[in-house]
Design an enzyme around this catalytic site. Sequence first.
Site, PDB file in Angstrom:
ATOM      1  N   ASP A  88      19.346 -10.555 -13.447  1.00 41.38           N
ATOM      2  CA  ASP A  88      18.840 -11.220 -12.255  1.00 41.38           C
ATOM      3  C   ASP A  88      19.912 -12.175 -11.748  1.00 41.38           C
ATOM      4  OD1 ASP A  88      18.680 -13.002 -14.310  1.00 41.38           O
ATOM      5  OD2 ASP A  88      16.600 -13.570 -13.994  1.00 41.38           O
ATOM      6  N   ASP A 115      12.429 -12.954 -16.677  1.00 39.39           N
ATOM      7  CA  ASP A 115      11.842 -14.245 -17.024  1.00 39.39           C
ATOM      8  C   ASP A 115      10.367 -14.370 -16.690  1.00 39.39           C
ATOM      9  OD1 ASP A 115      11.971 -14.296 -14.296  1.00 39.39           O
ATOM     10  OD2 ASP A 115      13.335 -16.003 -14.142  1.00 39.39           O
ATOM     11  N   ASP A 165       7.746  -9.178 -15.579  1.00 36.01           N
ATOM     12  CA  ASP A 165       8.967  -8.550 -16.098  1.00 36.01           C
ATOM     13  C   ASP A 165       8.745  -7.920 -17.468  1.00 36.01           C
ATOM     14  OD1 ASP A 165      10.451  -9.255 -13.897  1.00 36.01           O
ATOM     15  OD2 ASP A 165      11.239 -11.089 -14.781  1.00 36.01           O
TER      16      ASP A 165
END
Length: 846
Positions: A304, A579, A583
């Site tokens: 990310d 996170d 996810d």
Amino acid sequence: MQIKNVGLKSSDVENRIAQEGFNSIGDFQKKSALARIRKIFREPMFMLLILAAAVYIAVGDLGEGITLAFFVLAVLGLTLYQEGKSENSIEALKDLNQPFARVFRDGNVVSIPTKNIVREDIILISEGDRIPADGNLIEADNLEVDESLLTGESLSVLKNFQSDRTQETLVYSGTFVIRGQGLFKVSATGIHTEIGKIGHSLSRIQAEETPLHKQTARLVKVIASIGLALCAMMIIVLGLRTGEWVPALLSGIALAMAMLPEEYPVVLAIFPALGAHRLAKQGVLVRHIDAIETLGATTILCTDKTGTLTQNQMTVQALVIQKTESMQLYKFSAVDNTALPNAFHSLIKNSILASIPIPFDPMEIAFHRFGEKWLGNLMSTQCDWELVKTYPLNPELRAMSQVWKVSNDGGFVIAAKGSPEAVFDLCHMSAEEVDIWKNAVDELALQGLRVLAVAEVQQVSSHWPNNLHDLPFKCLGLIALSDPIRNEVPHAMAECHAAGIRVIMITGDYPATAQVIAKQAGMSPGLTITGDTLDQLSDHDLENKLKATTVCARISPHQKLRIIEALKRNGEIVTMTGDGVNDAPALLSAHVGVAMGMRGTDVAREAADLVLVDDNFASIVRGIRTGRRIFSNLQKSMAYIFAIHIPIALLALIPMIFALPPLFLPLHIALLEMIIDPACSLAFENEPEDPLCMAQAPRNTDAALFGAPAMLRACIQGIWVLIAAISSYWTSASVLGENNSVDGARTMVMVSFVVANGFLIFISKSEGRNFWPTSKTINRPAIGIALGTLTMVLCAIYFPWIAIHLRFYPLDIEPLFTAIACGGIGFIANLIFRTIKGINLYAQNA
């Protein structure tokens, strides 16, 4: 959410921990020394050692029986030390992996290990947290909890706070917050919680049967079967040939001990455990030990953006509002020192109203700080407003809205913030208006700024629709925030490229912003796909598209799973960071799931294999480097074990074939085991990484850990050790003269063997690179073991009270140096081979 609690005092906490214990129910339990000893004595090697000692004592050879018993205790102590070191590493890792909770203590919100929570603590929980104790809800805002761990129900439970206190709303330890936030007062901890009463353990570090363990188990079974067959044959042949069955039995035991590679299980236990401890020192906590096996083989790293590539320290850089009814836009640069025009006040105030009152998200913290700096006392007029409802961000609407009751007139203000597309849609803008605003968004995004839109609606009625699109929102403007790239990211990205690892950024951010950040981070040029595009691609088309993709922007959490699955179908080994709550499926699906330690949710950490303490991309790359080092050293150690057992076994077998007196008896094999065990574990585990380890392509995970080429190299190296020992045996008659005897020949062979073994350690550990160590690659444990074992054997030779029991003969200078010289034959041959190979490679490159 209004905070009315200051929490416990530190002194009260200490007293309650002393009285009621820690808040834990599934602590890692170390094996007792007695349990480890019982396990060791069930190993075949120890059974053979004990059998040999018993035979010596039974035939009246008390001295050799006691000597062998001493070696049994020595090897036992060494094994206990190594297992204890491994368990200590796992225990330390367990302590590091413990979750944290936000608790009110002494009037402040602090983050503490969940084991330190006590009754009557006030706990703040939010989306993604694992609830750390049982308690009564004090405040709640759209709080939904997954209680399937206790109830088995798959649907989450909505927790509404009962303000009239007619009925308590309970939350339970071990359950997960799926949505919203709340406060609760702890009523029970540890074994007194509901989950504690049923004895459920939440310990997640488990030893599982990995492909590596399965491969090694098959190899050990094959070698052990061959060894037992040869052992039986030796006993029968020697017994029939000589009629002396006790020496035949001892020779057979020696051969079985020589061929049994019992070091393999030790190595497989120690290397990953100590490797996990090394990773922890580098900021990477290992939840599942077997992930280390895969980490170094990563071919695709999906990361990310916010907080991983960037510093996650957001600051407001620019504001954009509509200046006139004719859709002229007015931009304010926050880096200027001029006063904030009044026209921007509403935009800032509503960005704060659309954030939670006590922010922990860096973006919302930036809004609050900006408001304090530019608005000052103007924000105090909202202090007595009451938050009555929150509409959290969800995949259908990428915007968060909060409803506030205005105290002075009884009306309501609804503030919304989110992605520009979502807010524009919420405001029901015309296509022309959207185009004008999007031009402003693109201009800001091309500077690498994260852009959010803010909207507002005022209402008198207290009736709130489920669908926010039913409300007449007005767009107040745009807020652009900067989040600088971490300084170490470009170098780490270059390492990935050199190591053959492709990096894909998966972010919910605007495509133009993501592309700028990708360029600043040093990512390779490639395609950019958005979530909307992804939804329209078939699985096959997505697989092809991802082969050239660098950035996936405006991606929803549920789309991450589809990306990971597509990459896996392409044959990639995928490591992925995440996170959030949503996810978790993608983290579980990835070969190695990496959760964030600072901003990650408990749900994500539970699903992940690794946890980044500092959320830093560079830490992942360091972890991959360490993973490659661990796997490389494991291969070298296993090759060494295979190589060294070849001459030991043949030196036990050859005397039988040629009707010679046995050279290696069980006590000599036990002595050699004391040399091999620390060499294969301590020396190789401490081997520094190859400086070029990140300049090589990822290994093929389908390839065997110890395949045919490695076996062939190990056989050749083992034969060189055998040649060294045989050369020493052949020369013993000439250098020993009239003193030549079985004990004299055995002594020279042992010295040659130990010297050759020392060289073999250095040859094996330097496989694939220059033999001569540098200041960065020097391995002090290996040097210490090589010199220490030679010293130990020399002491056994020249101390008469030891030599007599080991059947050694004190050598003069000439036979001693002859034996040492013979031990160096393999080393010289290896140097010649490497020199010729280097010349050929140089000629080919020239």
